[in-house]
Design a protein around this motif. Structure first.
Motif, PDB file in Angstrom:
ATOM      1  N   PRO A  43      44.504  48.712  33.147  1.00 50.63           N
ATOM      2  CA  PRO A  43      45.027  49.389  34.346  1.00 50.63           C
ATOM      3  C   PRO A  43      44.167  49.214  35.588  1.00 50.63           C
ATOM      4  O   PRO A  43      44.639  49.476  36.696  1.00 50.63           O
ATOM      5  CB  PRO A  43      45.054  50.868  33.920  1.00 50.63           C
ATOM      6  CG  PRO A  43      43.964  50.985  32.898  1.00 50.63           C
ATOM      7  CD  PRO A  43      43.961  49.675  32.160  1.00 50.63           C
ATOM      8  N   ASP A  44      42.903  48.790  35.426  1.00 49.68           N
ATOM      9  CA  ASP A  44      41.996  48.736  36.573  1.00 49.68           C
ATOM     10  C   ASP A  44      41.631  47.316  36.994  1.00 49.68           C
ATOM     11  O   ASP A  44      40.901  47.145  37.971  1.00 49.68           O
ATOM     12  CB  ASP A  44      40.709  49.503  36.257  1.00 49.68           C
ATOM     13  CG  ASP A  44      40.976  50.969  35.969  1.00 49.68           C
ATOM     14  OD1 ASP A  44      41.829  51.556  36.659  1.00 49.68           O
ATOM     15  OD2 ASP A  44      40.347  51.525  35.044  1.00 49.68           O
ATOM     16  N   LEU A  45      42.089  46.317  36.280  1.00 53.75           N
ATOM     17  CA  LEU A  45      41.789  44.928  36.624  1.00 53.75           C
ATOM     18  C   LEU A  45      42.930  44.321  37.425  1.00 53.75           C
ATOM     19  O   LEU A  45      44.111  44.603  37.170  1.00 53.75           O
ATOM     20  CB  LEU A  45      41.553  44.090  35.363  1.00 53.75           C
ATOM     21  CG  LEU A  45      40.256  44.330  34.600  1.00 53.75           C
ATOM     22  CD1 LEU A  45      40.236  43.496  33.319  1.00 53.75           C
ATOM     23  CD2 LEU A  45      39.041  43.984  35.459  1.00 53.75           C
ATOM     24  N   SER A  46      42.577  43.468  38.372  1.00 54.96           N
ATOM     25  CA  SER A  46      43.596  42.743  39.122  1.00 54.96           C
ATOM     26  C   SER A  46      44.200  41.655  38.247  1.00 54.96           C
ATOM     27  O   SER A  46      43.620  41.248  37.233  1.00 54.96           O
ATOM     28  CB  SER A  46      42.982  42.131  40.380  1.00 54.96           C
ATOM     29  OG  SER A  46      42.034  41.121  40.021  1.00 54.96           O
ATOM     30  N   LEU A  47      45.381  41.179  38.661  1.00 60.27           N
ATOM     31  CA  LEU A  47      46.015  40.093  37.916  1.00 60.27           C
ATOM     32  C   LEU A  47      45.141  38.841  37.929  1.00 60.27           C
ATOM     33  O   LEU A  47      45.112  38.084  36.963  1.00 60.27           O
ATOM     34  CB  LEU A  47      47.392  39.788  38.504  1.00 60.27           C
ATOM     35  CG  LEU A  47      48.505  40.788  38.170  1.00 60.27           C
ATOM     36  CD1 LEU A  47      49.778  40.425  38.909  1.00 60.27           C
ATOM     37  CD2 LEU A  47      48.753  40.841  36.675  1.00 60.27           C
ATOM     38  N   THR A  48      44.439  38.620  39.043  1.00 59.93           N
ATOM     39  CA  THR A  48      43.539  37.473  39.107  1.00 59.93           C
ATOM     40  C   THR A  48      42.446  37.584  38.066  1.00 59.93           C
ATOM     41  O   THR A  48      42.131  36.629  37.350  1.00 59.93           O
ATOM     42  CB  THR A  48      42.919  37.355  40.502  1.00 59.93           C
ATOM     43  OG1 THR A  48      43.956  37.219  41.481  1.00 59.93           O
ATOM     44  CG2 THR A  48      42.003  36.133  40.587  1.00 59.93           C
ATOM     45  N   ALA A  49      41.857  38.777  37.937  1.00 64.95           N
ATOM     46  CA  ALA A  49      40.786  38.973  36.957  1.00 64.95           C
ATOM     47  C   ALA A  49      41.306  38.832  35.535  1.00 64.95           C
ATOM     48  O   ALA A  49      40.657  38.225  34.666  1.00 64.95           O
ATOM     49  CB  ALA A  49      40.140  40.339  37.156  1.00 64.95           C
ATOM     50  N   ILE A  50      42.494  39.393  35.266  1.00 66.33           N
ATOM     51  CA  ILE A  50      43.066  39.277  33.917  1.00 66.33           C
ATOM     52  C   ILE A  50      43.337  37.821  33.571  1.00 66.33           C
ATOM     53  O   ILE A  50      42.987  37.343  32.479  1.00 66.33           O
ATOM     54  CB  ILE A  50      44.360  40.111  33.820  1.00 66.33           C
ATOM     55  CG1 ILE A  50      44.023  41.608  33.929  1.00 66.33           C
ATOM     56  CG2 ILE A  50      45.098  39.821  32.525  1.00 66.33           C
ATOM     57  CD1 ILE A  50      45.239  42.511  33.981  1.00 66.33           C
ATOM     58  N   ALA A  83      35.220  37.556  43.342  1.00 63.59           N
ATOM     59  CA  ALA A  83      35.581  38.963  43.200  1.00 63.59           C
ATOM     60  C   ALA A  83      36.121  39.252  41.799  1.00 63.59           C
ATOM     61  O   ALA A  83      35.813  40.297  41.204  1.00 63.59           O
ATOM     62  CB  ALA A  83      36.616  39.346  44.253  1.00 63.59           C
ATOM     63  N   ALA A  84      36.922  38.329  41.251  1.00 64.18           N
ATOM     64  CA  ALA A  84      37.465  38.531  39.902  1.00 64.18           C
ATOM     65  C   ALA A  84      36.358  38.512  38.858  1.00 64.18           C
ATOM     66  O   ALA A  84      36.383  39.298  37.903  1.00 64.18           O
ATOM     67  CB  ALA A  84      38.504  37.446  39.600  1.00 64.18           C
ATOM     68  N   LEU A  85      35.385  37.642  39.020  1.00 64.18           N
ATOM     69  CA  LEU A  85      34.263  37.613  38.082  1.00 64.18           C
ATOM     70  C   LEU A  85      33.481  38.919  38.118  1.00 64.18           C
ATOM     71  O   LEU A  85      33.042  39.425  37.081  1.00 64.18           O
ATOM     72  CB  LEU A  85      33.343  36.428  38.405  1.00 64.18           C
ATOM     73  CG  LEU A  85      33.897  35.030  38.109  1.00 64.18           C
ATOM     74  CD1 LEU A  85      32.944  33.959  38.616  1.00 64.18           C
ATOM     75  CD2 LEU A  85      34.144  34.848  36.617  1.00 64.18           C
ATOM     76  N   ARG A  86      33.314  39.474  39.322  1.00 63.19           N
ATOM     77  CA  ARG A  86      32.627  40.767  39.431  1.00 63.19           C
ATOM     78  C   ARG A  86      33.416  41.874  38.734  1.00 63.19           C
ATOM     79  O   ARG A  86      32.841  42.764  38.096  1.00 63.19           O
ATOM     80  CB  ARG A  86      32.378  41.114  40.899  1.00 63.19           C
ATOM     81  CG  ARG A  86      31.295  40.261  41.556  1.00 63.19           C
ATOM     82  CD  ARG A  86      30.861  40.875  42.873  1.00 63.19           C
ATOM     83  NE  ARG A  86      31.951  40.910  43.835  1.00 63.19           N
ATOM     84  CZ  ARG A  86      32.224  39.932  44.704  1.00 63.19           C
ATOM     85  NH1 ARG A  86      31.473  38.839  44.703  1.00 63.19           N
ATOM     86  NH2 ARG A  86      33.215  40.053  45.569  1.00 63.19           N
ATOM     87  N   GLU A  87      34.744  41.825  38.858  1.00 64.76           N
ATOM     88  CA  GLU A  87      35.574  42.808  38.149  1.00 64.76           C
ATOM     89  C   GLU A  87      35.337  42.730  36.645  1.00 64.76           C
ATOM     90  O   GLU A  87      35.187  43.763  35.970  1.00 64.76           O
ATOM     91  CB  GLU A  87      37.052  42.558  38.439  1.00 64.76           C
ATOM     92  CG  GLU A  87      37.523  42.944  39.826  1.00 64.76           C
ATOM     93  CD  GLU A  87      39.026  42.766  39.944  1.00 64.76           C
ATOM     94  OE1 GLU A  87      39.774  43.457  39.222  1.00 64.76           O
ATOM     95  OE2 GLU A  87      39.461  41.897  40.738  1.00 64.76           O
ATOM     96  N   LEU A  88      35.331  41.513  36.118  1.00 67.75           N
ATOM     97  CA  LEU A  88      35.159  41.339  34.670  1.00 67.75           C
ATOM     98  C   LEU A  88      33.786  41.806  34.226  1.00 67.75           C
ATOM     99  O   LEU A  88      33.633  42.363  33.127  1.00 67.75           O
ATOM    100  CB  LEU A  88      35.373  39.868  34.296  1.00 67.75           C
ATOM    101  CG  LEU A  88      36.781  39.329  34.567  1.00 67.75           C
ATOM    102  CD1 LEU A  88      36.866  37.857  34.199  1.00 67.75           C
ATOM    103  CD2 LEU A  88      37.818  40.125  33.778  1.00 67.75           C
ATOM    104  N   GLU A  89      32.769  41.597  35.069  1.00 69.71           N
ATOM    105  CA  GLU A  89      31.435  42.101  34.742  1.00 69.71           C
ATOM    106  C   GLU A  89      31.426  43.626  34.716  1.00 69.71           C
ATOM    107  O   GLU A  89      30.844  44.249  33.811  1.00 69.71           O
ATOM    108  CB  GLU A  89      30.421  41.588  35.762  1.00 69.71           C
ATOM    109  CG  GLU A  89      29.961  40.163  35.521  1.00 69.71           C
ATOM    110  CD  GLU A  89      28.797  39.786  36.400  1.00 69.71           C
ATOM    111  OE1 GLU A  89      27.686  39.623  35.875  1.00 69.71           O
ATOM    112  OE2 GLU A  89      29.000  39.667  37.628  1.00 69.71           O
TER     113      GLU A  89
END
Length: 265
Positions: A43-50, A83-89
Protein backbone atom coordinates in the motif's frame (compact mmCIF):
# COMPACT_ATOMS: atom_id res chain seq x y z
CA UNK A 1 5.11 -13.19 -12.00
CA UNK A 2 3.34 -14.76 -9.06
CA UNK A 3 3.33 -18.46 -8.36
CA UNK A 4 0.23 -20.16 -9.71
CA UNK A 5 -1.58 -23.24 -8.44
CA UNK A 6 -1.10 -26.19 -10.85
CA UNK A 7 -4.87 -26.67 -11.08
CA UNK A 8 -5.57 -23.08 -12.17
CA UNK A 9 -8.03 -22.82 -15.06
CA UNK A 10 -6.87 -21.48 -18.41
CA UNK A 11 -10.08 -19.50 -19.00
CA UNK A 12 -11.35 -16.31 -17.44
CA UNK A 13 -12.93 -16.77 -14.02
CA UNK A 14 -16.56 -15.66 -13.87
CA UNK A 15 -18.23 -13.75 -11.09
CA UNK A 16 -17.17 -10.67 -9.25
CA UNK A 17 -18.33 -7.15 -9.78
CA UNK A 18 -19.13 -6.03 -13.29
CA UNK A 19 -16.18 -4.41 -15.01
CA UNK A 20 -13.67 -5.81 -12.53
CA UNK A 21 -10.55 -7.69 -13.52
CA UNK A 22 -10.76 -11.27 -14.73
CA UNK A 23 -7.78 -13.61 -14.70
CA UNK A 24 -6.69 -16.02 -17.40
CA UNK A 25 -3.94 -17.92 -15.61
CA UNK A 26 -1.69 -20.53 -17.17
CA UNK A 27 0.88 -22.16 -14.83
CA UNK A 28 4.50 -21.32 -15.57
CA UNK A 29 6.91 -24.23 -15.88
CA UNK A 30 10.10 -22.33 -16.73
CA UNK A 31 11.60 -18.85 -16.83
CA UNK A 32 9.46 -17.35 -14.06
CA UNK A 33 9.96 -15.57 -10.74
CA UNK A 34 7.93 -16.06 -7.57
CA UNK A 35 6.89 -12.69 -6.11
CA UNK A 36 4.86 -12.20 -2.94
CA UNK A 37 1.64 -10.25 -2.85
CA UNK A 38 3.09 -8.28 0.05
CA UNK A 39 5.18 -6.56 -2.64
CA UNK A 40 2.75 -6.57 -5.56
CA UNK A 41 -0.05 -5.10 -3.42
CA UNK A 42 2.10 -2.98 -1.11
CA UNK A 43 0.00 0.00 0.00
CA UNK A 44 2.92 2.41 0.49
CA UNK A 45 5.11 1.70 -2.55
CA UNK A 46 4.75 3.45 -5.88
CA UNK A 47 4.09 1.44 -9.02
CA UNK A 48 7.58 2.36 -10.19
CA UNK A 49 9.12 0.93 -7.02
CA UNK A 50 7.02 -2.24 -7.21
CA UNK A 51 7.94 -2.81 -10.84
CA UNK A 52 11.60 -2.14 -10.15
CA UNK A 53 11.61 -4.57 -7.21
CA UNK A 54 10.08 -7.30 -9.37
CA UNK A 55 12.65 -6.65 -12.08
CA UNK A 56 15.54 -6.80 -9.60
CA UNK A 57 14.27 -10.04 -8.07
CA UNK A 58 14.19 -11.62 -11.52
CA UNK A 59 17.83 -10.81 -12.30
CA UNK A 60 20.71 -13.27 -11.93
CA UNK A 61 23.18 -12.68 -9.11
CA UNK A 62 25.91 -10.11 -9.78
CA UNK A 63 23.83 -8.24 -12.37
CA UNK A 64 24.60 -4.48 -12.08
CA UNK A 65 21.61 -2.52 -10.79
CA UNK A 66 23.12 0.93 -10.41
CA UNK A 67 21.01 3.96 -11.23
CA UNK A 68 22.76 4.59 -14.52
CA UNK A 69 22.57 0.96 -15.67
CA UNK A 70 18.83 0.81 -14.85
CA UNK A 71 18.17 4.15 -16.52
CA UNK A 72 19.81 2.80 -19.66
CA UNK A 73 17.24 -0.04 -19.76
CA UNK A 74 14.03 1.79 -18.80
CA UNK A 75 12.41 5.10 -19.81
CA UNK A 76 11.78 6.40 -16.27
CA UNK A 77 15.09 8.23 -16.02
CA UNK A 78 17.66 8.48 -13.24
CA UNK A 79 15.60 10.69 -10.90
CA UNK A 80 12.56 8.40 -10.78
CA UNK A 81 14.71 5.28 -10.55
CA UNK A 82 16.76 6.76 -7.71
CA UNK A 83 13.56 7.64 -5.85
CA UNK A 84 12.18 4.11 -6.38
CA UNK A 85 15.38 2.56 -5.05
CA UNK A 86 15.10 4.72 -1.94
CA UNK A 87 11.51 3.53 -1.47
CA UNK A 88 12.63 -0.10 -1.63
CA UNK A 89 15.39 0.59 0.90
CA UNK A 90 12.96 2.27 3.29
CA UNK A 91 10.62 -0.73 3.20
CA UNK A 92 13.34 -3.37 3.48
CA UNK A 93 13.27 -4.78 -0.05
CA UNK A 94 16.76 -3.49 -0.81
CA UNK A 95 19.97 -2.90 1.14
CA UNK A 96 22.88 -0.90 -0.25
CA UNK A 97 26.13 -0.59 1.69
CA UNK A 98 29.50 0.92 0.88
CA UNK A 99 32.47 -1.39 1.46
CA UNK A 100 36.18 -0.83 0.99
CA UNK A 101 38.07 -3.68 -0.67
CA UNK A 102 41.59 -4.64 0.35
CA UNK A 103 42.78 -2.86 -2.79
CA UNK A 104 41.36 0.36 -1.36
CA UNK A 105 38.57 0.64 -3.93
CA UNK A 106 35.12 1.44 -2.52
CA UNK A 107 32.23 -0.58 -3.98
CA UNK A 108 28.48 -0.62 -3.38
CA UNK A 109 27.12 -3.98 -2.28
CA UNK A 110 23.41 -4.41 -3.00
CA UNK A 111 21.19 -7.13 -1.55
CA UNK A 112 17.60 -7.69 -2.74
CA UNK A 113 15.19 -9.23 -0.22
CA UNK A 114 12.14 -11.04 -1.59
CA UNK A 115 10.73 -11.26 1.97
CA UNK A 116 11.96 -8.26 3.96
CA UNK A 117 12.80 -9.01 7.55
CA UNK A 118 12.32 -12.78 7.24
CA UNK A 119 15.81 -13.62 8.54
CA UNK A 120 15.74 -10.82 11.10
CA UNK A 121 12.32 -11.87 12.37
CA UNK A 122 13.43 -15.46 12.75
CA UNK A 123 16.57 -14.33 14.52
CA UNK A 124 14.62 -12.11 16.91
CA UNK A 125 12.06 -14.78 17.76
CA UNK A 126 11.75 -15.62 21.49
CA UNK A 127 14.15 -18.24 22.74
CA UNK A 128 12.67 -21.75 22.91
CA UNK A 129 11.68 -23.30 26.20
CA UNK A 130 14.42 -25.13 28.16
CA UNK A 131 13.09 -28.46 26.93
CA UNK A 132 13.54 -27.35 23.31
CA UNK A 133 16.61 -25.16 23.64
CA UNK A 134 19.94 -26.38 22.35
CA UNK A 135 22.94 -25.40 24.50
CA UNK A 136 25.19 -24.56 21.59
CA UNK A 137 22.78 -22.05 20.01
CA UNK A 138 23.13 -18.40 21.03
CA UNK A 139 20.47 -15.76 20.43
CA UNK A 140 21.20 -14.48 16.91
CA UNK A 141 20.16 -10.93 17.77
CA UNK A 142 23.52 -10.75 19.58
CA UNK A 143 25.24 -11.17 16.22
CA UNK A 144 23.33 -8.92 13.75
CA UNK A 145 26.33 -8.17 11.54
CA UNK A 146 27.25 -11.85 11.33
CA UNK A 147 23.64 -12.79 10.52
CA UNK A 148 23.51 -10.26 7.67
CA UNK A 149 26.79 -11.59 6.29
CA UNK A 150 25.51 -15.18 6.29
CA UNK A 151 22.20 -14.20 4.68
CA UNK A 152 24.07 -12.28 1.97
CA UNK A 153 26.25 -15.28 1.09
CA UNK A 154 23.23 -17.16 -0.25
CA UNK A 155 22.38 -14.24 -2.52
CA UNK A 156 25.86 -14.20 -4.05
CA UNK A 157 26.29 -18.00 -4.13
CA UNK A 158 22.96 -19.90 -4.29
CA UNK A 159 24.64 -23.18 -3.39
CA UNK A 160 25.36 -21.72 0.05
CA UNK A 161 21.81 -20.57 0.80
CA UNK A 162 21.05 -21.03 4.50
CA UNK A 163 17.86 -21.37 6.49
CA UNK A 164 17.08 -18.96 9.32
CA UNK A 165 17.98 -21.75 11.76
CA UNK A 166 21.36 -22.22 10.05
CA UNK A 167 22.03 -18.48 10.23
CA UNK A 168 21.25 -18.58 13.94
CA UNK A 169 23.67 -21.45 14.55
CA UNK A 170 26.54 -20.08 12.46
CA UNK A 171 26.33 -16.42 13.51
CA UNK A 172 28.49 -16.88 16.65
CA UNK A 173 31.23 -18.53 14.56
CA UNK A 174 31.24 -15.60 12.12
CA UNK A 175 31.33 -13.17 15.05
CA UNK A 176 34.47 -14.91 16.29
CA UNK A 177 36.18 -13.92 13.02
CA UNK A 178 34.89 -10.36 13.15
CA UNK A 179 35.95 -10.01 16.79
CA UNK A 180 39.51 -10.93 15.77
CA UNK A 181 39.68 -7.99 13.41
CA UNK A 182 38.96 -9.85 10.16
CA UNK A 183 37.04 -7.61 7.71
CA UNK A 184 33.61 -8.84 6.63
CA UNK A 185 34.73 -8.92 2.98
CA UNK A 186 37.58 -11.26 3.91
CA UNK A 187 35.23 -13.59 5.80
CA UNK A 188 32.95 -13.75 2.76
CA UNK A 189 35.87 -14.49 0.47
CA UNK A 190 37.11 -17.31 2.70
CA UNK A 191 33.64 -18.87 2.76
CA UNK A 192 32.82 -18.56 -0.94
CA UNK A 193 36.07 -19.08 -2.87
CA UNK A 194 37.45 -22.44 -3.94
CA UNK A 195 34.08 -24.18 -3.76
CA UNK A 196 33.89 -27.83 -4.90
CA UNK A 197 32.53 -28.64 -8.33
CA UNK A 198 30.12 -31.21 -6.88
CA UNK A 199 26.79 -30.07 -5.41
CA UNK A 200 27.00 -28.84 -1.81
CA UNK A 201 24.36 -30.97 -0.12
CA UNK A 202 24.78 -29.49 3.36
CA UNK A 203 25.83 -25.83 3.04
CA UNK A 204 25.57 -25.18 6.79
CA UNK A 205 27.96 -28.03 7.60
CA UNK A 206 30.30 -26.92 4.82
CA UNK A 207 30.45 -23.35 6.13
CA UNK A 208 30.79 -24.51 9.73
CA UNK A 209 33.85 -26.57 8.73
CA UNK A 210 35.51 -23.60 7.05
CA UNK A 211 34.69 -21.25 9.90
CA UNK A 212 36.27 -23.67 12.38
CA UNK A 213 39.34 -24.95 10.53
CA UNK A 214 40.35 -21.62 8.95
CA UNK A 215 39.81 -19.46 12.05
CA UNK A 216 42.82 -17.11 12.33
CA UNK A 217 44.64 -16.66 15.64
CA UNK A 218 43.74 -13.84 17.95
CA UNK A 219 45.79 -10.71 17.62
CA UNK A 220 48.43 -10.45 20.38
CA UNK A 221 47.52 -8.12 23.18
CA UNK A 222 49.43 -4.85 23.07
CA UNK A 223 52.39 -4.81 25.43
CA UNK A 224 52.47 -2.49 28.42
CA UNK A 225 53.56 1.00 27.60
CA UNK A 226 56.47 2.33 29.68
CA UNK A 227 57.12 5.97 30.20
CA UNK A 228 60.60 7.10 29.22
CA UNK A 229 63.00 7.46 32.16
CA UNK A 230 63.73 11.08 32.84
CA UNK A 231 67.45 11.87 32.66
CA UNK A 232 68.74 14.06 35.47
CA UNK A 233 72.19 15.70 35.05
CA UNK A 234 74.93 14.96 37.57
CA UNK A 235 75.17 17.46 40.41
CA UNK A 236 77.72 20.26 40.41
CA UNK A 237 80.96 19.47 42.24
CA UNK A 238 83.95 21.68 43.18
CA UNK A 239 87.26 20.35 41.90
CA UNK A 240 89.63 19.48 44.75
CA UNK A 241 92.59 20.65 42.70
CA UNK A 242 91.52 23.94 41.06
CA UNK A 243 88.21 24.81 42.70
CA UNK A 244 86.56 24.75 39.27
CA UNK A 245 82.90 23.67 39.16
CA UNK A 246 82.13 20.54 37.19
CA UNK A 247 79.38 17.96 37.03
CA UNK A 248 80.02 14.49 38.39
CA UNK A 249 78.15 11.95 40.51
CA UNK A 250 80.65 12.38 43.37
CA UNK A 251 83.26 14.96 44.51
CA UNK A 252 86.82 14.73 43.11
CA UNK A 253 88.94 16.33 40.41
CA UNK A 254 87.73 17.88 37.18
CA UNK A 255 88.72 16.42 33.86
CA UNK A 256 91.59 18.88 33.29
CA UNK A 257 93.12 18.12 36.70
CA UNK A 258 92.78 14.40 36.13
CA UNK A 259 94.49 14.75 32.74
CA UNK A 260 97.31 16.89 34.23
CA UNK A 261 97.78 14.40 37.04
CA UNK A 262 98.10 11.49 34.61
CA UNK A 263 100.70 13.40 32.55
CA UNK A 264 102.72 14.29 35.64
CA UNK A 265 102.75 10.65 36.70
Amino acid sequence: MTEQHPSAHAHPASGGSAGGVEHCNVPHTENFTVVGNHLLQHPDLSLTAIGLAVHIQSLPARTPIGIKSLAAKFPEGEIRIAAALRELEEHGYLARTKERLQSGRVVTRTVSFNRPGAVVAAAAAPAPSPAQAEPETEKPQLHPKAARLLARIGVDEPRLTLTARDVSRLAPAVSAWLDRGVPATTVERVLTTGLPQDPIRHPAAFLAHRLTTDLPPSLPAPGPTTSPVAHHPDPLQTCDGCDRAFRAPQPGHCRDCRTTGRKAA
